[in-house]
Write an enzyme that holds these catalytic residues in place. Structure first.
Site, PDB file in Angstrom:
ATOM      1  N   CYS A   2       9.155 -12.002  -1.316  1.00  0.00           N
ATOM      2  CA  CYS A   2       9.945 -13.222  -1.537  1.00  0.00           C
ATOM      3  C   CYS A   2      10.771 -13.616  -0.317  1.00  0.00           C
ATOM      4  O   CYS A   2      11.249 -12.750   0.417  1.00  0.00           O
ATOM      5  CB  CYS A   2      10.887 -13.023  -2.701  1.00  0.00           C
ATOM      6  SG  CYS A   2      10.052 -12.512  -4.192  1.00  0.00           S
ATOM      7  N   ARG A  27       4.822 -13.023   5.181  1.00  0.00           N
ATOM      8  CA  ARG A  27       5.242 -11.833   4.424  1.00  0.00           C
ATOM      9  C   ARG A  27       4.512 -11.704   3.095  1.00  0.00           C
ATOM     10  O   ARG A  27       4.580 -10.674   2.450  1.00  0.00           O
ATOM     11  CB  ARG A  27       6.740 -11.924   4.143  1.00  0.00           C
ATOM     12  CG  ARG A  27       7.529 -11.783   5.392  1.00  0.00           C
ATOM     13  CD  ARG A  27       8.964 -12.148   5.141  1.00  0.00           C
ATOM     14  NE  ARG A  27       9.765 -11.551   6.160  1.00  0.00           N
ATOM     15  CZ  ARG A  27      10.735 -10.693   5.952  1.00  0.00           C
ATOM     16  NH1 ARG A  27      11.056 -10.330   4.739  1.00  0.00           N
ATOM     17  NH2 ARG A  27      11.404 -10.181   6.945  1.00  0.00           N
ATOM     18  N   TRP A  75       6.891 -13.712  -4.663  1.00  0.00           N
ATOM     19  CA  TRP A  75       5.798 -12.737  -4.817  1.00  0.00           C
ATOM     20  C   TRP A  75       6.019 -12.108  -6.182  1.00  0.00           C
ATOM     21  O   TRP A  75       7.032 -11.448  -6.407  1.00  0.00           O
ATOM     22  CB  TRP A  75       5.894 -11.697  -3.697  1.00  0.00           C
ATOM     23  CG  TRP A  75       4.764 -10.713  -3.661  1.00  0.00           C
ATOM     24  CD1 TRP A  75       3.552 -10.889  -3.055  1.00  0.00           C
ATOM     25  CD2 TRP A  75       4.732  -9.401  -4.223  1.00  0.00           C
ATOM     26  NE1 TRP A  75       2.773  -9.765  -3.218  1.00  0.00           N
ATOM     27  CE2 TRP A  75       3.479  -8.838  -3.930  1.00  0.00           C
ATOM     28  CE3 TRP A  75       5.648  -8.638  -4.964  1.00  0.00           C
ATOM     29  CZ2 TRP A  75       3.110  -7.562  -4.337  1.00  0.00           C
ATOM     30  CZ3 TRP A  75       5.288  -7.362  -5.372  1.00  0.00           C
ATOM     31  CH2 TRP A  75       4.029  -6.832  -5.048  1.00  0.00           C
ATOM     32  N   ASN A 101      15.876 -12.832  -4.392  1.00  0.00           N
ATOM     33  CA  ASN A 101      14.991 -11.764  -3.896  1.00  0.00           C
ATOM     34  C   ASN A 101      15.460 -10.450  -4.508  1.00  0.00           C
ATOM     35  O   ASN A 101      16.672 -10.250  -4.674  1.00  0.00           O
ATOM     36  CB  ASN A 101      15.089 -11.620  -2.370  1.00  0.00           C
ATOM     37  CG  ASN A 101      14.326 -12.697  -1.645  1.00  0.00           C
ATOM     38  OD1 ASN A 101      13.768 -13.597  -2.259  1.00  0.00           O
ATOM     39  ND2 ASN A 101      14.319 -12.613  -0.321  1.00  0.00           N
ATOM     40  N   GLY A 102      14.522  -9.557  -4.781  1.00  0.00           N
ATOM     41  CA  GLY A 102      14.908  -8.257  -5.339  1.00  0.00           C
ATOM     42  C   GLY A 102      14.585  -8.197  -6.819  1.00  0.00           C
ATOM     43  O   GLY A 102      13.814  -9.011  -7.346  1.00  0.00           O
ATOM     44  N   GLU A 483      -5.464   7.011   6.408  1.00  0.00           N
ATOM     45  CA  GLU A 483      -5.226   5.655   6.903  1.00  0.00           C
ATOM     46  C   GLU A 483      -6.520   4.836   6.855  1.00  0.00           C
ATOM     47  O   GLU A 483      -6.517   3.664   6.459  1.00  0.00           O
ATOM     48  CB  GLU A 483      -4.659   5.715   8.331  1.00  0.00           C
ATOM     49  CG  GLU A 483      -4.536   4.380   9.057  1.00  0.00           C
ATOM     50  CD  GLU A 483      -3.671   3.351   8.361  1.00  0.00           C
ATOM     51  OE1 GLU A 483      -2.987   3.675   7.372  1.00  0.00           O
ATOM     52  OE2 GLU A 483      -3.696   2.185   8.796  1.00  0.00           O
ATOM     53  N   LYS A 487      -7.050   1.434   4.739  1.00  0.00           N
ATOM     54  CA  LYS A 487      -7.456   0.187   5.398  1.00  0.00           C
ATOM     55  C   LYS A 487      -8.634  -0.433   4.661  1.00  0.00           C
ATOM     56  O   LYS A 487      -8.656  -1.614   4.372  1.00  0.00           O
ATOM     57  CB  LYS A 487      -7.814   0.508   6.848  1.00  0.00           C
ATOM     58  CG  LYS A 487      -7.438  -0.421   7.900  1.00  0.00           C
ATOM     59  CD  LYS A 487      -6.021  -0.556   8.360  1.00  0.00           C
ATOM     60  CE  LYS A 487      -4.952  -0.713   7.350  1.00  0.00           C
ATOM     61  NZ  LYS A 487      -3.620  -0.452   7.809  1.00  0.00           N
ATOM     62  N   GLU A 490      -7.500  -1.717   1.095  1.00  0.00           N
ATOM     63  CA  GLU A 490      -6.594  -2.863   0.978  1.00  0.00           C
ATOM     64  C   GLU A 490      -7.221  -4.179   1.410  1.00  0.00           C
ATOM     65  O   GLU A 490      -6.864  -5.218   0.882  1.00  0.00           O
ATOM     66  CB  GLU A 490      -5.250  -2.618   1.685  1.00  0.00           C
ATOM     67  CG  GLU A 490      -5.275  -2.621   3.179  1.00  0.00           C
ATOM     68  CD  GLU A 490      -3.886  -2.472   3.791  1.00  0.00           C
ATOM     69  OE1 GLU A 490      -2.894  -2.901   3.204  1.00  0.00           O
ATOM     70  OE2 GLU A 490      -3.811  -1.909   4.904  1.00  0.00           O
ATOM     71  N   HIS A 506     -13.944  22.635  -3.114  1.00  0.00           N
ATOM     72  CA  HIS A 506     -13.074  22.955  -4.247  1.00  0.00           C
ATOM     73  C   HIS A 506     -13.136  21.877  -5.324  1.00  0.00           C
ATOM     74  O   HIS A 506     -12.268  21.817  -6.187  1.00  0.00           O
ATOM     75  CB  HIS A 506     -11.631  23.152  -3.769  1.00  0.00           C
ATOM     76  CG  HIS A 506     -11.485  24.305  -2.819  1.00  0.00           C
ATOM     77  ND1 HIS A 506     -11.632  25.612  -3.217  1.00  0.00           N
ATOM     78  CD2 HIS A 506     -11.237  24.348  -1.488  1.00  0.00           C
ATOM     79  CE1 HIS A 506     -11.479  26.415  -2.173  1.00  0.00           C
ATOM     80  NE2 HIS A 506     -11.234  25.669  -1.111  1.00  0.00           N
ATOM     81  N   LYS A 606       3.293  -8.563   3.134  1.00  0.00           N
ATOM     82  CA  LYS A 606       3.494  -7.912   4.434  1.00  0.00           C
ATOM     83  C   LYS A 606       4.748  -7.048   4.417  1.00  0.00           C
ATOM     84  O   LYS A 606       4.780  -5.960   4.962  1.00  0.00           O
ATOM     85  CB  LYS A 606       3.591  -8.993   5.525  1.00  0.00           C
ATOM     86  CG  LYS A 606       3.735  -8.439   6.935  1.00  0.00           C
ATOM     87  CD  LYS A 606       2.458  -7.765   7.392  1.00  0.00           C
ATOM     88  CE  LYS A 606       2.592  -7.074   8.723  1.00  0.00           C
ATOM     89  NZ  LYS A 606       1.552  -6.049   8.907  1.00  0.00           N
TER      90      LYS A 606
HETATM   91  O1  M6R Z   1       6.919  -2.380   7.208  1.00  0.00           O
HETATM   92  P1  M6R Z   1       6.559  -0.963   6.846  1.00  0.00           P
HETATM   93  O2  M6R Z   1       5.869  -0.238   7.932  1.00  0.00           O
HETATM   94  O3  M6R Z   1       7.724  -0.187   6.293  1.00  0.00           O
HETATM   95  O4  M6R Z   1       5.509  -1.121   5.646  1.00  0.00           O
HETATM   96  C1  M6R Z   1       5.039  -0.012   4.955  1.00  0.00           C
HETATM   97  C2  M6R Z   1       3.828  -0.366   4.129  1.00  0.00           C
HETATM   98  O5  M6R Z   1       4.146  -1.329   3.174  1.00  0.00           O
HETATM   99  C3  M6R Z   1       2.673  -0.898   4.997  1.00  0.00           C
HETATM  100  O6  M6R Z   1       2.339   0.002   6.000  1.00  0.00           O
HETATM  101  C4  M6R Z   1       1.434  -1.179   4.126  1.00  0.00           C
HETATM  102  O7  M6R Z   1       0.919   0.023   3.632  1.00  0.00           O
HETATM  103  C5  M6R Z   1       0.381  -1.954   4.899  1.00  0.00           C
HETATM  104  N1  M6R Z   1      -0.202  -2.945   4.043  1.00  0.00           N
HETATM  105  C6  M6R Z   1      -0.719  -1.119   5.414  1.00  0.00           C
HETATM  106  O8  M6R Z   1      -1.687  -1.835   6.096  1.00  0.00           O
END
Ligand code: M6R
Length: 611
Positions: A2, A27, A75, A101-102, A483, A487, A490, A506, A606
């Site tokens: 937001c 964002r 959001w 926000n929040g 990671e 990737k 997501e 295992h 974001k």
């Molecule tokens: O801004 P930050 O690095 O704290 O964000 C953490 C995660 O939200 C961020 O890395 C998220 O997992 C990404 N979408 C990964 O690509």
């Protein structure tokens, strides 16, 4: 997530608010809204599901504008993305409008009480309790006391901006944990959840203190604590402007950011090595660094993966234990205070709510806190005892790419720097470490070039047909496989599970079949490499399909693979960094073939500013 933008001044506000909302768009959001004091007896407002552009077009048709107004990008958390749930939200008489926000915790109880009192709710949101509760309190209290009562009744982390038709000359701003920043100018003032929204209008800003209520007029700002005591908060100058980041000819921001990594790493390391008083900036003395017995790292998502990899750097170079925490879990675990330890918070945005809450908790125990972020004007930098500012430049695509590799490079550099301060490393070795980083950054980029044609023409079309993947790594390549799996999940929505390769036998070995490719990431430690070869054999013995990320000279592994990427050898600690570009490019190309919205994957934001 937001975004809030507000204006009070001697100009019409709509253009500024739309422009501000557009700057916060990256964002992530799913609906947008605007409200202002116009000619009518009630507050005018337009809300739209979808883009700020759509909101802008609707506002043009309605010619809705005024000298004091608010805008919001939402959001969804409570209730689906709909016009009714979009902000602003109103009281029964449409005289009070709120953007928020929040999260208001326990809002259902307040809502039920207000419904019993005759209030009419039109949305599913937690936010809507705020205007109705405020309306109710204003029946009994004058403005300031009503605000004091309001915050007493609201739990959670929130920031909101209120328009009240009875006070057309002002905005009311309330902040608890979620950030709000005011921009001061001549005969006009601004407010936003992020200063970038108004960074071209003024550099003179006031970061509102936690638990504060602010009354903002065009020529006056008054800040109070939640008990109503006046607070004197100095304005500060910020010389950080919004860069209108374009794709510069790339099809997606993600691709552009993948290609910016080498430069981002080189710039960051050169920048760090010029910091005159590094330990001072980190909030530490040289004595504290020498005595360090433990380093803790806290983060979320991709940043957490960078920390998991950095554990290997710290333990190898600084010869002290490193403990890595997920921010969202950390707060709910017992805290064991340890002398001679520090906590490093790693976050691209510096606004991740889970990480900020963990930071506040650690600070309350008096343990040194350091922020490693890509945004120097972030809440995390302001709240931590010290900071390091990465020079990756704005990262727009939701999937973190250059922030991840720059975090790896930064943490590698910092581990070496701490080792040097602890006399575990000479300055010549430090220089070599920096050079190793530049070499790994070079390989990160050149390997994409080497495999670009093969990936786009052959491998991406082949692998995009699969519905699930298993990613395996060992030692330093295990967190890297996490990671890689994140990737792929997501952005392509393909299911990917990661495992430490040694765990295969295992349990997960039962999953090996012709429908599930195994992606295996090698290492350059000879002993662990041999174990990885055995794991590859286990896969092949069960007719599994194997895609391998290997290094030059690793013939045994290469010969077992159905498909293989072969990279030049690097410092073994920098194996993940070297493999990063290729892994991201591979995932990007699969996703592109599937036609997914690469830069803005569904459901994601974001900046994750709610817990
Ligand atoms: O801004 P930050 O690095 O704290 O964000 C953490 C995660 O939200 C961020 O890395 C998220 O997992 C990404 N979408 C990964 O690509």
């Amino acid at each position: 997530m937001c975004g809030i933008v507000g204006y009070v001044g001697n100009k019409k506000c709509r253009g500024f608010i739309i422009d501000g909302l557009k700057r916060l768009e990256y964002r992530g959001y799913d609906s947008a809204g605007f409200s202002c004091f116009a000619q009518s007896d009630y507050l005018e407002s337009v809300k739209e599901v979808g883009s700020v552009k759509k909101l802008e077009q609707s506002l043009e048709k309605k010619s809705c504008d005024g000298f004091c107004g608010i805008g919001h990008t939402r959001w969804a958390t409570h209730g689906v993305a709909s016009q009714a749930n979009a902000h602003p939200h109103f009281d029964c008489n449409r005289k009070i409008a709120v953007v928020h926000n929040g999260i208001i915790e326990g809002f259902e109880k307040i809502r039920n009480e207000l419904i019993k009192l005759g209030h009419n709710f039109v949305s599913q949101t937690d936010t809507e309790v705020v205007p109705h509760l405020f309306e109710e309190l204003l029946k009994e209290f004058e403005l300031k006391d009503a605000l004091k009562e309001l915050v007493k009744k609201l739990d959670g982390a929130y920031s909101f901006v209120i328009l009240n038709k009875d006070y057309e000359d002002r905005l009311i701003l309330v902040r608890k944990k979620s950030p709000l920043v005011v921009g001061l100018s001549e005969e006009e003032n601004f407010v936003a959840s992020d200063f970038l929204a108004f960074s071209d209008k003024t550099q003179n800003v006031v970061f509102l203190p936690d638990e504060s209520i602010t009354v903002l007029r065009k020529d006056k700002i008054e800040i109070f604590d939640f008990s109503g005591n006046k607070l004197n908060v100095e304005a500060q100058k910020i010389d950080h402007k919004f860069n209108d980041v374009s794709k510069q000819g790339f099809e997606h921001y993600m691709l552009k950011e993948i290609y910016e990594q080498k430069q981002a790493i080189n710039k960051t390391i050169s920048f760090f090595s010029l910091i005159e008083n590094l330990w001072g900036q980190l909030g530490l003395t040289t004595e504290q660094v020498k005595k360090l017995k433990k380093i803790n790292l806290i983060a979320a998502g991709t940043s957490w993966h960078a920390c998991r990899i950095a554990q290997f750097f710290i333990e190898k170079y600084c010869k002290i234990p490193a403990q890595i925490y997920l921010a969202s879990e950390f707060r709910y675990m017992p805290f064991f205070r340890q002398d001679d330890s520090i906590f490093i918070f790693v976050s691209q945005s510096g606004e991740t709510a889970d990480s900020l809450e963990a930071l506040r908790l650690v600070k309350s125990f008096g343990v040194p806190t350091i922020a490693l972020t890509n945004v120097v004007s972030s809440t995390m930098v302001r709240e931590a005892d010290g900071y390091l500012h990465m020079q990756a430049g704005p990262e727009i695509s939701v999937a973190s790419t250059k922030a991840f590799s720059t975090q790896l490079a930064s943490l590698f550099w910092l581990s070496n720097k701490i080792a040097e301060q602890k006399s575990l490393m000479t300055d010549v070795e430090m220089k070599k470490a920096e050079n190793d980083l530049f070499i790994a950054a070079e390989i990160l980029e050149s390997s994409i070039e080497n495999y670009k044609v093969k990936i786009t023409g052959q491998l991406a079309p082949f692998y995009s047909k699969y519905e699930k993947f298993i990613f395996l790594g060992r030692h330093i390549s295990y967190p890297f496989s996490m990671e890689a799996a994140l990737k792929l999940k997501e952005i392509s929505y393909i299911f990917a599970q990661c495992y430490p390769a040694g765990e295969l036998k295992h349990g997960p070995i039962a999953l090996i079949d012709e429908k599930t490719p195994i992606v295996l990431f090698s290492v350059l430690d000879e002993l662990i490499y041999q174990k990885i070869v055995s794991n590859a054999q286990e896969v092949k013995a069960r007719n599994g399909h194997l895609l391998v990320f290997a290094f030059e000279g690793q013939e045994e592994l290469i010969n077992l693979a159905d498909n293989c990427f072969i990279l030049p050898r690097v410092n073994p600690m920098l194996v993940p960094l070297a493999m990063t570009g290729l892994m991201q490019f591979f995932v990007y190309q699969i996703t592109k073939l599937l036609g997914c919205p690469i830069d803005k994957p569904r459901n994601l934001a974001k900046s994750v500013t709610v817990e």
